[in-house]
Motif scaffolding. Structure first.
Motif, mmCIF file in Angstrom:
data_model
loop_
_atom_site.group_PDB
_atom_site.id
_atom_site.type_symbol
_atom_site.label_atom_id
_atom_site.label_comp_id
_atom_site.label_asym_id
_atom_site.label_seq_id
_atom_site.Cartn_x
_atom_site.Cartn_y
_atom_site.Cartn_z
ATOM 1 N N ALA A 128 0.722 -1.209 -0.278
ATOM 2 C CA ALA A 128 0.000 -0.188 -0.017
ATOM 3 C C ALA A 128 0.823 1.419 0.069
ATOM 4 O O ALA A 128 0.698 2.222 -0.562
ATOM 5 N N LEU A 129 1.934 1.317 0.650
ATOM 6 C CA LEU A 129 2.831 2.422 0.758
ATOM 7 C C LEU A 129 3.658 2.637 -0.592
ATOM 8 O O LEU A 129 3.656 3.776 -1.122
ATOM 9 N N VAL A 130 4.030 1.398 -1.013
ATOM 10 C CA VAL A 130 4.613 1.614 -2.609
ATOM 11 C C VAL A 130 4.022 2.005 -3.451
ATOM 12 O O VAL A 130 4.159 2.826 -4.316
ATOM 13 N N ALA A 131 2.534 1.516 -3.440
ATOM 14 C CA ALA A 131 1.392 2.205 -4.397
ATOM 15 C C ALA A 131 1.215 3.700 -4.270
ATOM 16 O O ALA A 131 1.009 4.255 -5.196
ATOM 17 N N ALA A 132 1.342 3.905 -2.856
ATOM 18 C CA ALA A 132 1.075 5.604 -2.710
ATOM 19 C C ALA A 132 2.192 6.344 -3.094
ATOM 20 O O ALA A 132 1.985 7.126 -3.675
ATOM 21 N N LEU A 133 3.297 5.828 -2.994
ATOM 22 C CA LEU A 133 4.597 6.456 -3.645
ATOM 23 C C LEU A 133 4.530 6.757 -5.090
ATOM 24 O O LEU A 133 4.880 7.635 -5.520
ATOM 25 N N GLN A 134 3.728 5.744 -5.732
ATOM 26 C CA GLN A 134 3.526 6.185 -7.245
ATOM 27 C C GLN A 134 2.677 7.281 -7.625
ATOM 28 O O GLN A 134 2.622 7.599 -8.677
ATOM 29 N N LEU A 135 2.003 7.465 -6.686
ATOM 30 C CA LEU A 135 1.175 8.986 -6.699
ATOM 31 C C LEU A 135 1.924 10.038 -7.058
ATOM 32 O O LEU A 135 1.411 11.042 -7.415
ATOM 33 N N LEU A 136 3.217 9.915 -6.234
ATOM 34 C CA LEU A 136 3.965 11.139 -6.245
ATOM 35 C C LEU A 136 4.732 11.581 -7.792
ATOM 36 O O LEU A 136 5.067 10.418 -8.391
ATOM 37 N N PRO A 137 4.800 12.730 -8.091
ATOM 38 C CA PRO A 137 5.943 12.950 -9.017
ATOM 39 C C PRO A 137 7.296 12.311 -8.853
ATOM 40 O O PRO A 137 7.692 12.219 -7.552
ATOM 41 N N PRO A 138 7.877 11.794 -9.930
ATOM 42 C CA PRO A 138 9.296 11.059 -9.690
ATOM 43 C C PRO A 138 10.225 11.807 -8.751
ATOM 44 O O PRO A 138 10.930 11.214 -7.661
ATOM 45 N N ARG A 139 10.419 13.024 -8.640
ATOM 46 C CA ARG A 139 11.338 13.580 -8.101
ATOM 47 C C ARG A 139 10.897 13.808 -6.629
ATOM 48 O O ARG A 139 11.871 13.676 -5.635
ATOM 49 N N GLN A 140 9.667 14.075 -6.396
ATOM 50 C CA GLN A 140 9.070 14.094 -5.029
ATOM 51 C C GLN A 140 9.364 12.668 -4.352
ATOM 52 O O GLN A 140 9.497 12.542 -3.195
ATOM 53 N N ARG A 141 8.951 11.607 -5.074
ATOM 54 C CA ARG A 141 9.112 10.158 -4.748
ATOM 55 C C ARG A 141 10.503 9.999 -4.273
ATOM 56 O O ARG A 141 10.981 9.339 -3.145
ATOM 57 N N ALA A 142 11.391 10.540 -4.921
ATOM 58 C CA ALA A 142 13.115 10.360 -4.698
ATOM 59 C C ALA A 142 13.304 10.936 -3.306
ATOM 60 O O ALA A 142 13.957 10.527 -2.389
ATOM 61 N N ILE A 143 12.778 12.231 -3.426
ATOM 62 C CA ILE A 143 13.188 13.176 -1.971
ATOM 63 C C ILE A 143 12.588 12.158 -0.964
ATOM 64 O O ILE A 143 13.243 12.242 0.217
ATOM 65 N N LEU A 144 11.283 11.797 -0.815
ATOM 66 C CA LEU A 144 10.718 11.163 0.357
ATOM 67 C C LEU A 144 11.509 10.100 0.776
ATOM 68 O O LEU A 144 11.831 9.619 1.812
ATOM 69 N N ARG A 176 5.006 14.656 1.844
ATOM 70 C CA ARG A 176 4.484 13.936 2.809
ATOM 71 C C ARG A 176 2.663 14.235 3.118
ATOM 72 O O ARG A 176 1.935 13.511 3.280
ATOM 73 N N ALA A 177 2.505 15.576 2.596
ATOM 74 C CA ALA A 177 1.127 15.927 2.622
ATOM 75 C C ALA A 177 0.262 15.239 1.600
ATOM 76 O O ALA A 177 -0.947 14.789 1.824
ATOM 77 N N ARG A 178 0.862 14.735 0.422
ATOM 78 C CA ARG A 178 0.166 13.829 -0.582
ATOM 79 C C ARG A 178 -0.021 12.528 -0.124
ATOM 80 O O ARG A 178 -1.207 12.126 -0.430
ATOM 81 N N LEU A 179 0.971 11.995 0.629
ATOM 82 C CA LEU A 179 0.578 10.618 1.028
ATOM 83 C C LEU A 179 -0.150 10.766 2.376
ATOM 84 O O LEU A 179 -1.319 9.605 2.542
ATOM 85 N N GLY A 180 -0.334 11.686 3.109
ATOM 86 C CA GLY A 180 -1.402 12.028 4.095
ATOM 87 C C GLY A 180 -2.800 12.308 3.505
ATOM 88 O O GLY A 180 -3.713 11.460 4.211
ATOM 89 N N ALA A 181 -2.942 12.828 2.408
ATOM 90 C CA ALA A 181 -4.132 12.985 1.595
ATOM 91 C C ALA A 181 -4.791 11.681 1.211
ATOM 92 O O ALA A 181 -6.034 11.728 1.121
ATOM 93 N N VAL A 182 -3.982 10.540 1.102
ATOM 94 C CA VAL A 182 -4.755 9.322 0.633
ATOM 95 C C VAL A 182 -4.872 8.486 1.611
ATOM 96 O O VAL A 182 -4.762 7.396 1.452
#
Length: 319
Positions: A128-144, A176-182
């Protein structure tokens, strides 16, 4: 610095499984992650004579190269979702199954990862967390991932991405806000102790192999989720979960064998159905087990997933 192949393997070898986990989090595909690890090591080999250990540890340098290899690979690619990321739950377990023609998130076998990584970073590997990471733009994903999973300082992440620490911190806040939103809180799943978890999974296996839908659904939480990529249909609740499993038994028969394995730091089951003199792979089921019961089952039917987990037909026992 003169580097031989043997010296290169000795120095980079301890990090290869960790790099696989990193590339998997970025890409959501175990096959693509394996390819990117090889690409990373090729880039590292070509640049190894220029590595300055006073500027960065070898681990940080390897992850820097792997991150940029992943970002290059992700250009122009669609993200890898699960069905719940695309459509609302289906209220009718008897509805026709609709296949989604998208690249789906894949599970990663625990056997391919460093056991220490699985234990220490289990939350960051959950499906579920890896799936949520895919919701992020790639650079935000890398930063997180670099900041929250690998715990690199903002300055190191900024150097990796060719930006500033302030931009890294801003990107981290947005991620972090995007992951919290989902509403992703997989790292806080209240798991039972290992013996209790194994016992619960064993009971699930026994109920499934008996085709006992009533016993099986009693092991679920009231809001249990059933997803089945590449099928878009997904269901919430014991009753719908049970009705769909009953539908599968009616379609495929009731002679099944389930073998235990592990994926994404979670218990998983390889489900085989009888076909003549063989049991053939039907699905790989990745379970989320909580102290209240099984709360989620993501069921994969992809042959590439079967190959990654080494699932091959098995001979049926003689009568």
């Amino acid at each position: 610095m003169t580097t031989t192949s043997e010296d290169f393997d000795r120095r980079t070898g301890p990090y290869r499984r960790e790099l696989l986990a990193h590339c998997y989090r970025m890409l959501g595909s175990v096959h693509e992650a394996e390819d990117l690890v090889q690409e990373t090591l090729l880039r590292v080999w070509r640049a190894f004579d220029r590595y300055d250990e006073e500027r960065a540890s070898l681990r940080t340098w390897l992850h820097r190269i792997a991150t940029n290899a992943c970002l290059t690979a992700l250009r122009g690619r669609a993200r890898r979702p699960l069905p719940a990321d695309l459509v609302a739950p289906n209220p009718d377990p008897d509805a026709p199954m609709v296949v989604g023609e998208v690249p789906w998130l894949q599970p990663v076998p625990d056997a391919l990862l460093d056991p220490a990584t699985v234990v220490a970073a289990r939350g960051s590997l959950r499906l579920a967390l890896v799936a949520a990471l895919q919701l992020l733009p790639p650079r935000q994903r890398a930063i997180l991932i670099l900041r929250d999973v690998l715990e690199q300082p903002a300055a190191a992440v900024a150097e990796t991405l060719g930006t500033t620490p302030a931009a890294v911190n801003s990107g981290l806040q947005r991620a972090r806000a995007r992951l919290g939103a989902v509403a992703v809180r997989e790292e806080q799943v209240a798991e039972p102790a290992d013996p209790d978890r194994r016992a619960l999974v064993d009971r699930y296996v026994a109920a499934f192999e008996r085709a006992d839908v009533g016993a099986l659904t009693r092991l679920l939480t009231s809001d249990a989720v059933l997803e089945m990529p590449p099928v878009l249909n997904w269901y919430v609740g014991r009753e719908r979960y049970g009705r769909f499993i009953a539908r599968i038994f009616a379609l495929r028969g009731t002679d099944w064998r389930l073998l235990s394995t592990a994926a994404n730091g979670q218990p998983a089951l390889a489900a085989y159905v009888r076909a003549g003199d063989l049991y053939v792979p039907h699905t790989l089921q990745v379970l989320t087990v909580t102290s209240a019961g099984i709360s989620r089952n993501v069921v994969f039917q992809d042959r590439a997933v079967f190959a990654a987990f080494g699932l091959v037909p098995l001979p049926a026992a003689a009568p």
